[in-house]
Structure formats: C-alpha cells, structure tokens
Design an enzyme around this catalytic site. Structure first.
Site, short mmCIF file in Angstrom:
data_model
loop_
_atom_site.label_atom_id
_atom_site.label_comp_id
_atom_site.label_asym_id
_atom_site.label_seq_id
_atom_site.Cartn_x
_atom_site.Cartn_y
_atom_site.Cartn_z
N SER A 64 0.80 -1.23 0.00
CA SER A 64 0.00 0.00 0.00
C SER A 64 0.82 1.28 0.00
CB SER A 64 -0.95 0.02 1.19
OG SER A 64 -2.02 -0.88 0.98
N LYS A 67 0.43 3.40 -3.02
CA LYS A 67 -0.70 4.30 -3.17
C LYS A 67 -0.27 5.77 -3.14
CE LYS A 67 -3.68 0.85 -1.00
NZ LYS A 67 -4.43 0.45 0.22
N TYR A 191 -4.08 -2.60 -10.10
CA TYR A 191 -3.98 -2.44 -8.65
C TYR A 191 -3.05 -3.46 -8.02
CZ TYR A 191 -5.41 -2.31 -3.75
OH TYR A 191 -5.41 -2.25 -2.39
N TYR A 243 -4.29 3.72 8.18
CA TYR A 243 -5.65 3.20 8.35
C TYR A 243 -6.18 3.56 9.74
CZ TYR A 243 -3.59 0.66 4.50
OH TYR A 243 -2.93 0.34 3.34
N VAL A 261 1.30 -3.71 3.97
CA VAL A 261 1.27 -4.98 4.69
C VAL A 261 2.49 -5.85 4.38
CG1 VAL A 261 -1.23 -5.02 4.96
CG2 VAL A 261 -0.18 -6.12 2.95
#
Length: 311
Positions: A64, A67, A191, A243, A261
C-alpha cells in the site's frame, strides 16, 4: 545528539534484538513466508546523504505504500477532479473494509484505503491498457528513486489476484454505485501489480524525496508536483496513511507516513529527510510492528516532527 549515522545504526541493532516482532501478513503466501527477523532502515537527508543500516538494500513488496505514487500520478492526470470520486477523511476502519461504502454510497473515504486506491487505479487507466499503465508507474518510481533496478514481483501479483476476493467485492460494489468507469478485472490488474512493486528501504526513501523537498525531485531539480500538492499529499499521509492506526502513529511518530502490509513504512520529515523502514511482522491493525517502533525512536533522538519548525 549523536550523529545521524550512529542513530540509524543503533536503531537497527536494537530492532535486531527486539523480542516482539509482530506477524507477517498471512493472507498473501509470498508475504507470509518472509523471515520476520528482517529489518532495514534508510534515511535520505535533504542534501542527498544516505544513512542506512540492517537489510536496507533488500527488496520487499511495498504493497500500500505504492498508493502514494499512484495518488501523485492521478492528481497529475485529473487534478482536483479526483476528489469527486474519493474522499479525504480518515476512515477509522480496516484498510479493506466494505462497511462505509454502503452508507456513503460507493465513495471511498480516502485514497489510501483499498477501495480508494482501486478508484485511483481506475482513474489512471483512462485510455491505457493495464500493462501500459503498470509500465508508466514503474518508470515513474524508477525516475524518482534514480534506480532502474526496481521491478514488479510477479509472484506476489499472481498471489494477490488469486486471493483478492475482497478487493474484487469492493470494486464490484463501487461499480454498482457508478464510482468505477472501467471493467473490474482491468482495474484490479493494475492495482495488484502496483502493490507488488519490490523496493528496498534505500530505493523507497530515495523515491519519497520529492515529498520532503516541496514537490521537487532533488536528483533532477524538476518539479514532480507543486509545493501545495506536496503538502496535501503529506497531510493525507498524516491523517490516513496507517488506516485505523493513523492517530496512534501520528501521536507516537509525528510525521506523515504510509504503511504497507509487506512491512514497509515511508515517512517524511519535510525539509529534513525521507525515511523508509521495513520489518515484515505486523501489529494488530496491519502496520509494521518494528517499523513503527524504529520511527518512534528515530524522532525521539533527532527531534524531528512536523509540529516543530525546521531550524
């Protein structure tokens, strides 16, 4: 204060001896099998000086953290129109939660949760084939890091496609609300490959320098984004980059950061440094256990914080 090289080396030594290392992500087999003893750290100062220790040159799946780079590209493509399809608020829920999409009619809360990043991938596809956009992303990250050795780990991408049922559910759910503009399999193809980017701490810290340097790539002197946009990306990292652990990270570390992760974290000390840490064991909310601890110790020993002015 000890020299920065000494601080970085000491933190790597302390992390090597840490007893509580967290647990690697178990739902993606190539990540589950990474040795939890691994730890790397790299700090790139504003003048380009690199301080690295531990497994700083071992590639890992950035997941992530990618991103940050896709958001940067999407804002360069469509500008603030992006915010018509993705929000800018912290989620307070898990990175792969579907709950808020139901109550907020298919608009993801921010671009760093999985649903938001899937919309960003949809935006990036535009008129491109997924393979071409993956190539464009790879070129962008290589240029930022000044390193052509960065690759996509196709084994990780294949594993994520095989196990990514929740991502498929998120994408189909948003399609039902009209948030998505392309076929789900095409968007997820982009993705999962962006998440499978393999980078070392050194490469990741180098790639993040533009966010430390008011949007300018120090290697080339060229603007990547405007100073205002760099500030806003940093703000989103501060509020949403971990998050439902973002508040705790802000409290303990006090820097914008984005986790993955795979166990990596990219953190930004504006005007001072770009920092990357990696340890594959995760805490209860999916962020690197030792990576977070290492960054906390780094800011304690350097005094870096976005709440203190640059000297």
């Amino acid at each position: 204060m000890a020299s920065l090289s000494r601080i970085v080396a000491d933190i790597a030594t302390e992390m090597a001896a840490a007893p509580d290392r967290g647990t690697p992500a178990g739902y993606i087999p190539p990540l589950r099998d990474v040795d939890p003893a691994r730890f790397g750290i790299a700090v790139v100062e504003a003048d380009g000086t690199v301080h690295a220790a531990g497994d700083a040159d071992m590639p890992f799946s950035i997941q992530s953290i990618s991103k940050v780079f896709t958001l940067t590209l999407a804002l360069g493509t469509v500008g603030d129109q992006l915010w018509e399809r993705v929000g800018r608020e912290p989620s307070g829920t898990a990175f792969n939660s579907i709950v808020q999409l139901e109550t907020e009619r298919g608009i993801p809360r921010n671009p760093f949760i999985n649903a938001g990043a899937i919309v960003v991938a949809d935006v990036l596809l535009g008129n491109h084939e997924p393979r071409a956009m993956i190539g464009e992303l790879l070129r962008f990250v290589r240029e930022l890091a000044d390193d052509d050795r960065i690759t996509v780990d196709h084994l990780v991408a294949q594993a994520e496609m095989a196990t990514g049922h929740r991502s498929m559910a998120l994408a189909h759910f948003m399609t039902a609300f009209g948030t998505m503009h392309h076929a789900v399999d095409r968007v997820l193809g982009l993705y999962v490959h962006q998440c499978a980017l393999a980078m070392s701490c050194r490469q990741l810290a180098m790639a993040g320098r533009f966010l430390m340097a008011r949007g300018v790539n120090p290697a080339t002197g060229r603007s990547v984004v405007s100073p205002q946009r760099a500030r806003r990306i940093n703000a989103l990292m501060m509020m949403c980059g971990h998050y439902d652990g973002s508040g705790e990270f802000a409290y303990r570390v006090g820097l914008p950061g984005k986790s993955g992760v795979g166990g990596g974290i990219l953190a930004i000390a504006p005007g001072r440094a770009a920092i990357a840490v990696w340890s594959p064991g995760l805490n209860a909310v999916g962020n690197s256990q030792l990576g977070t601890l290492a960054l906390e110790r780094l800011v304690q020993r350097t005094g870096w914080s976005i709440f203190d002015p640059v000297p």
